[in-house]
Motif scaffolding. Structure first.
Motif, PDB file in Angstrom:
ATOM      1  N   HIS A 130      -2.865 -11.352   9.011  1.00  0.00           N
ATOM      2  CA  HIS A 130      -1.855 -10.358   8.640  1.00  0.00           C
ATOM      3  C   HIS A 130      -0.509 -10.947   9.031  1.00  0.00           C
ATOM      4  N   ASP A 135      -1.974  -9.373   3.899  1.00  0.00           N
ATOM      5  CA  ASP A 135      -3.196  -9.889   4.506  1.00  0.00           C
ATOM      6  C   ASP A 135      -3.697 -10.975   3.563  1.00  0.00           C
ATOM      7  N   GLU A 151      -6.884 -11.708  12.242  1.00  0.00           N
ATOM      8  CA  GLU A 151      -7.750 -10.540  12.195  1.00  0.00           C
ATOM      9  C   GLU A 151      -9.220 -10.961  12.132  1.00  0.00           C
ATOM     10  N   HIS A 155       2.848  -2.656   5.479  1.00  0.00           N
ATOM     11  CA  HIS A 155       2.284  -2.768   4.130  1.00  0.00           C
ATOM     12  C   HIS A 155       2.915  -1.706   3.219  1.00  0.00           C
ATOM     13  N   ARG A 204       0.861  -1.190   0.000  1.00  0.00           N
ATOM     14  CA  ARG A 204       0.000   0.000   0.000  1.00  0.00           C
ATOM     15  C   ARG A 204       0.891   1.231   0.000  1.00  0.00           C
TER      16      ARG A 204
HETATM   17 ZN   LIG Z   1      -2.279  -6.202   7.279  1.00  0.00          ZN
END
Ligand SMILES: [Zn+2]
Length: 150
Positions: free
Chosen positions: A118, A84, A112, A77, A61
């Motif tokens: 994760h 994930d 999660e 990330h 990300r």
């Molecule tokens: Zn994550």
């Protein structure tokens, strides 16, 4: 672009949220390098162990995407060091168990909400943190508890 035997860069970069918001989530060469290590050291051993498709829901990300989805400001990330994922018909608790049993070099391993896992790799030059947590919702808020099955 292939990162390991069963994983492709595209799986860690594509994001419906990024597409919807016109965010360019293109990884830098150093991020690709980190994603490759993540695949070789962690994701591929998980894939080999279960012999099933590992479905990545979020990999890399960029800052803009991470901010938009409310990710942690220090999220791994953003460095290409975390993913994930889930595996159809395998519970997240079983996956977490396997990651521990396989002694994978993870930094953080989080179940999660029983919906996805994760996992992040350790930082450059540091020992694996080997931190296991379980995320649960309490009064509508996300709470991270130490350990499994909290
Ligand atoms: Zn994550």
């Amino acid at each position: 672009m292939k990162l390991s035997k069963d994983f492709y860069l595209e799986e860690f970069v594509s994001s419906p949220t990024a597409t919807r918001h016109n965010i360019d989530n293109e990884p830098s060469p150093s991020v690709i390098e980190e994603l490759t290590k993540l695949c070789v050291e962690i994701m591929q051993p998980i894939r080999n162990y279960f012999e099933r498709a590992v479905i990545i829901s979020s990999g890399y990300r960029c800052l803009e995407l991470n901010t938009l989805i409310g990710g942690s400001k220090t999220s791994q990330h953003m460095k290409g060091q975390a993913a994930d994922f889930h595996i159809n018909t395998i519970s997240t608790a079983t996956i977490v168990d396997a990651c521990i049993k396989l002694s994978l070099p993870y930094h953080q391993l989080i179940n999660e909400f029983g919906r996805w896992v994760h996992i992040s790799k350790c930082h450059q030059g540091s020992e694996p943190g080997k931190q296991v947590m379980t995320a649960v919702k309490q009064d509508g808020k996300t709470v991270y508890k130490r350990g499994q099955y909290a």
